[in-house]
Each structure stands twice: as C-alpha cells, then as structure tokens.
Scaffold this motif. Structure first.
Motif, PDB file in Angstrom:
ATOM      1  N   MET A  13       0.832  -1.205   0.000  1.00 45.01           N
ATOM      2  CA  MET A  13       0.000   0.000   0.000  1.00 45.01           C
ATOM      3  C   MET A  13       0.869   1.258   0.000  1.00 45.01           C
ATOM      4  O   MET A  13       0.615   2.216  -0.752  1.00 45.01           O
ATOM      5  N   TYR A  14       1.927   1.260   0.831  1.00 45.05           N
ATOM      6  CA  TYR A  14       2.799   2.432   0.888  1.00 45.05           C
ATOM      7  C   TYR A  14       3.745   2.497  -0.313  1.00 45.05           C
ATOM      8  O   TYR A  14       4.114   3.590  -0.767  1.00 45.05           O
ATOM      9  N   ALA A  15       4.123   1.331  -0.848  1.00 42.13           N
ATOM     10  CA  ALA A  15       4.945   1.331  -2.056  1.00 42.13           C
ATOM     11  C   ALA A  15       4.166   1.925  -3.232  1.00 42.13           C
ATOM     12  O   ALA A  15       4.693   2.741  -4.004  1.00 42.13           O
ATOM     13  N   LEU A  84     -13.375   8.121   2.363  1.00 45.30           N
ATOM     14  CA  LEU A  84     -13.894   9.459   2.052  1.00 45.30           C
ATOM     15  C   LEU A  84     -13.280  10.000   0.760  1.00 45.30           C
ATOM     16  O   LEU A  84     -13.983  10.498  -0.123  1.00 45.30           O
ATOM     17  N   CYS A  85     -11.956   9.886   0.656  1.00 46.76           N
ATOM     18  CA  CYS A  85     -11.266  10.447  -0.510  1.00 46.76           C
ATOM     19  C   CYS A  85     -11.517   9.653  -1.785  1.00 46.76           C
ATOM     20  O   CYS A  85     -11.262  10.151  -2.881  1.00 46.76           O
ATOM     21  N   SER A  86     -12.019   8.440  -1.648  1.00 39.39           N
ATOM     22  CA  SER A  86     -12.306   7.633  -2.839  1.00 39.39           C
ATOM     23  C   SER A  86     -13.573   8.084  -3.552  1.00 39.39           C
ATOM     24  O   SER A  86     -13.786   7.742  -4.722  1.00 39.39           O
ATOM     25  N   VAL A  87     -14.429   8.850  -2.869  1.00 36.38           N
ATOM     26  CA  VAL A  87     -15.712   9.231  -3.475  1.00 36.38           C
ATOM     27  C   VAL A  87     -15.950  10.744  -3.537  1.00 36.38           C
ATOM     28  O   VAL A  87     -16.720  11.210  -4.386  1.00 36.38           O
ATOM     29  N   LEU A  88     -15.336  11.512  -2.660  1.00 35.20           N
ATOM     30  CA  LEU A  88     -15.572  12.959  -2.666  1.00 35.20           C
ATOM     31  C   LEU A  88     -14.804  13.619  -3.816  1.00 35.20           C
ATOM     32  O   LEU A  88     -13.638  13.309  -4.049  1.00 35.20           O
ATOM     33  N   PRO A  89     -15.433  14.546  -4.533  1.00 31.28           N
ATOM     34  CA  PRO A  89     -14.758  15.162  -5.686  1.00 31.28           C
ATOM     35  C   PRO A  89     -13.642  16.126  -5.317  1.00 31.28           C
ATOM     36  O   PRO A  89     -12.657  16.243  -6.044  1.00 31.28           O
ATOM     37  N   ALA A  90     -13.775  16.843  -4.195  1.00 34.26           N
ATOM     38  CA  ALA A  90     -12.758  17.849  -3.847  1.00 34.26           C
ATOM     39  C   ALA A  90     -12.590  17.957  -2.329  1.00 34.26           C
ATOM     40  O   ALA A  90     -12.850  19.002  -1.738  1.00 34.26           O
ATOM     41  N   PRO A  91     -12.144  16.877  -1.672  1.00 38.58           N
ATOM     42  CA  PRO A  91     -12.002  16.929  -0.213  1.00 38.58           C
ATOM     43  C   PRO A  91     -10.785  17.739   0.216  1.00 38.58           C
ATOM     44  O   PRO A  91      -9.756  17.766  -0.463  1.00 38.58           O
ATOM     45  N   LYS A  92     -10.913  18.406   1.342  1.00 41.39           N
ATOM     46  CA  LYS A  92      -9.768  19.079   1.975  1.00 41.39           C
ATOM     47  C   LYS A  92      -9.972  18.976   3.480  1.00 41.39           C
ATOM     48  O   LYS A  92     -11.031  19.284   4.006  1.00 41.39           O
ATOM     49  N   PHE A  93      -8.949  18.526   4.164  1.00 42.12           N
ATOM     50  CA  PHE A  93      -9.051  18.172   5.569  1.00 42.12           C
ATOM     51  C   PHE A  93      -8.499  19.262   6.485  1.00 42.12           C
ATOM     52  O   PHE A  93      -7.535  19.957   6.148  1.00 42.12           O
ATOM     53  N   ILE A  94      -9.101  19.375   7.661  1.00 45.28           N
ATOM     54  CA  ILE A  94      -8.434  20.017   8.793  1.00 45.28           C
ATOM     55  C   ILE A  94      -7.526  18.931   9.374  1.00 45.28           C
ATOM     56  O   ILE A  94      -7.998  17.899   9.845  1.00 45.28           O
ATOM     57  N   MET A  95      -6.219  19.125   9.334  1.00 41.24           N
ATOM     58  CA  MET A  95      -5.295  18.038   9.660  1.00 41.24           C
ATOM     59  C   MET A  95      -4.166  18.505  10.573  1.00 41.24           C
ATOM     60  O   MET A  95      -3.876  19.707  10.673  1.00 41.24           O
ATOM     61  N   LYS A  96      -3.550  17.565  11.254  1.00 45.39           N
ATOM     62  CA  LYS A  96      -2.405  17.867  12.102  1.00 45.39           C
ATOM     63  C   LYS A  96      -1.277  18.472  11.269  1.00 45.39           C
ATOM     64  O   LYS A  96      -0.971  17.980  10.182  1.00 45.39           O
ATOM     65  N   LYS A  97      -0.654  19.503  11.808  1.00 51.51           N
ATOM     66  CA  LYS A  97       0.430  20.178  11.098  1.00 51.51           C
ATOM     67  C   LYS A  97       1.569  19.213  10.766  1.00 51.51           C
ATOM     68  O   LYS A  97       2.204  19.321   9.709  1.00 51.51           O
ATOM     69  N   GLU A  98       1.821  18.240  11.657  1.00 49.70           N
ATOM     70  CA  GLU A  98       2.924  17.304  11.457  1.00 49.70           C
ATOM     71  C   GLU A  98       2.771  16.498  10.173  1.00 49.70           C
ATOM     72  O   GLU A  98       3.762  16.091   9.550  1.00 49.70           O
ATOM     73  N   LEU A  99       1.527  16.267   9.736  1.00 53.67           N
ATOM     74  CA  LEU A  99       1.292  15.449   8.550  1.00 53.67           C
ATOM     75  C   LEU A  99       1.737  16.133   7.267  1.00 53.67           C
ATOM     76  O   LEU A  99       1.961  15.469   6.252  1.00 53.67           O
ATOM     77  N   THR A 100       1.882  17.456   7.297  1.00 53.39           N
ATOM     78  CA  THR A 100       2.327  18.154   6.087  1.00 53.39           C
ATOM     79  C   THR A 100       3.777  17.820   5.762  1.00 53.39           C
ATOM     80  O   THR A 100       4.237  18.054   4.643  1.00 53.39           O
ATOM     81  N   ARG A 101       4.507  17.272   6.742  1.00 53.42           N
ATOM     82  CA  ARG A 101       5.903  16.887   6.512  1.00 53.42           C
ATOM     83  C   ARG A 101       6.043  15.426   6.081  1.00 53.42           C
ATOM     84  O   ARG A 101       7.147  14.958   5.813  1.00 53.42           O
ATOM     85  N   ALA A 102       4.943  14.704   6.012  1.00 55.05           N
ATOM     86  CA  ALA A 102       4.985  13.298   5.617  1.00 55.05           C
ATOM     87  C   ALA A 102       5.297  13.180   4.125  1.00 55.05           C
ATOM     88  O   ALA A 102       4.756  13.939   3.313  1.00 55.05           O
ATOM     89  N   PRO A 103       6.175  12.242   3.735  1.00 57.74           N
ATOM     90  CA  PRO A 103       6.485  12.072   2.310  1.00 57.74           C
ATOM     91  C   PRO A 103       5.226  11.765   1.499  1.00 57.74           C
ATOM     92  O   PRO A 103       4.368  11.006   1.944  1.00 57.74           O
ATOM     93  N   VAL A 104       5.135  12.336   0.322  1.00 55.76           N
ATOM     94  CA  VAL A 104       4.045  12.137  -0.632  1.00 55.76           C
ATOM     95  C   VAL A 104       2.733  12.692  -0.079  1.00 55.76           C
ATOM     96  O   VAL A 104       2.134  13.616  -0.632  1.00 55.76           O
ATOM     97  N   LEU A 105       2.265  12.117   1.023  1.00 59.26           N
ATOM     98  CA  LEU A 105       0.981  12.504   1.606  1.00 59.26           C
ATOM     99  C   LEU A 105       0.935  14.000   1.912  1.00 59.26           C
ATOM    100  O   LEU A 105      -0.048  14.674   1.598  1.00 59.26           O
TER     101      LEU A 105
END
Length: 244
Positions: A13-15, A84-105
């Motif tokens: 999945m991550y590959a 959620l992201c598999s069906v929504l046309p334009a999702p945008k999340f309120i998310m933890k700041k730390e996740l913005t540093r995650a590779p790819v994601l």
C-alpha cells in the motif's frame, strides 16, 4: 496467516503510494484538480486491494456531497480517510500540522487545500484554522473536520472539540455528518487487519443557523448513534469493545 497478509498489504500500500505519487505529481502541478484526481485514484486502489488481499470489503452509503459543504466525520483509522477520498470530488481536511511533513501525503495534502493545525497551541490554533479556512473558500470543496480531533478506538467516548462548532457558526454552511465502523476491522494502530465489511455513511444534513450547543448535541447524537449501529451490524457492540 492474517497478520502476514496484513503485513504484505501494508507494505505494498505504501509502495504504491510512492509510485502513484510520482506519476500524479506533474499532473497535480499543472491542473487544479490533479491532486484530487491522483488521491482519488490511489484511494480506490487501496479499497480494491484490501478486498482481495486481506478480505476487507468496503461500502459508502448515503448521498455523497459534491458542493461546498462541511463534513464532520467519525475518525477511527486511516481507512475512513481512504474511503472518504475515494468518493468525494474535492475533499480538503483540517489536519495535524505534522502530517504536512509526511512524504508524498504531505505534498498532496497541500495541493488539495488541506488546512494544517498546530494542536498544541489551542486558542491560537483555532484562530489560525478559521483564518486559513476562510482563505481557502475561494477554492470550493468539501471541508472535512474530525469533531473529536483524532482517531478514536471504537467504543471509547471522547468529547467533541470546540473548533467544529466555531467553524459551523463562522462558515454558515450545511454540515454533513459521517458515521463509520471501520475501526473494528482496521485498527487505529498496528499491522493486523480483520476481514469484514467496512462502511462509512453520509447522514442527513444539518442546516446552518443553530446555536453551538444544539448543533453539537445534534451532531454527536447522529454520528455516535449511527456509528454504534454500523458496528452492531458488523457483529460488534460498543460496550463490548470498551471492556476489551
């Protein structure tokens, strides 16, 4: 055997996330909807591969919103984000700041218009979140917030955060609650996934204009009540999970 299957599924999945990220990144840089299209393709792949690799099928119920709405979802594991992201046309999340540093994601999250929040700063974080959300309204989409602020183990009671009600009153948008049962199959932490049928369900809309207290009570009753029903439908009981 199920643990080994889950391990292989997780690794691939991550590959695939990295490979699809490389493919979709140039498209996301050229086209406004490129990041959303890439994320949607990846999430549908995960749902498909989960069904045959680990025996976890999935279903989305209810009317999927496609306009500018606020979605308040129960959050039990990474898989409810995938669904959620598999069906929504334009999702945008309120998310933890730390996740913005995650590779790819993290990179794709920024391209989608997600709003990072520094949860350690509390009051300052809410003010910045509201300002960032207002700036992002120029780019219509489905704003997703988790009212409990984090992933919650099925059956565990966690209070609803203030920020959700503040956003509800500020944005004056229709709110779509979402109930889930995914945490009983795909846990918050750990490798092993359990075969079964994961469901997320878009519930009846909550109109703008309610007081904060009335809104939170109505939201909590809808999300928690229906999530318990979905878990029961899958053969689980919230009280039993809390004791285990």
């Amino acid at each position: 055997m199920q643990y080994l299957r889950s391990l292989i599924f997780t690794v691939q999945m991550y590959a695939v996330m990295a490979l699809m990220g490389l493919y979709w990144a140039p498209i996301a840089m050229r086209k406004d909807d490129g990041a959303h299209r890439g994320v949607r393709a990846y999430c549908n792949y995960v749902r498909w591969s989960a069904a045959w690799m680990i025996g976890l099928t999935s279903e989305v119920r209810g009317e999927v919103p496609d306009g500018a709405v606020m979605i308040t979802a129960k959050h039990q594991s990474f898989f409810d984000i995938i669904m959620l992201c598999s069906v929504l046309p334009a999702p945008k999340f309120i998310m933890k700041k730390e996740l913005t540093r995650a590779p790819v994601l993290g990179w794709f999250a920024k391209r989608m218009g997600c709003v990072p929040v520094d949860r350690g700063k509390k009051g300052q974080a809410i003010a910045k979140m509201m300002a960032d959300v207002q700036k992002g309204r120029a780019r219509p989409g489905q704003l997703i917030i988790y009212p409990q602020g984090t992933r919650v183990v099925p059956g565990v009671q966690v209070p609803y955060k203030t920020g959700t009600a503040v956003l509800y009153q500020q944005l004056q948008e229709t709110v779509i609650p979402v109930a889930v049962n995914v945490g009983v199959f795909w846990p918050r932490t750990g490798i092993r996934k359990t075969p079964g049928h994961a469901v997320i369900e878009f519930l009846d809309p909550i109109p703008p204009g309610l007081s904060k207290d009335v809104f939170v009570e109505r939201l909590r009753n809808a999300v928690e009540g229906r999530s318990d029903e979905l878990m029961a439908e899958a053969g689980f009981r919230a009280a039993e999970l809390t004791r285990s």
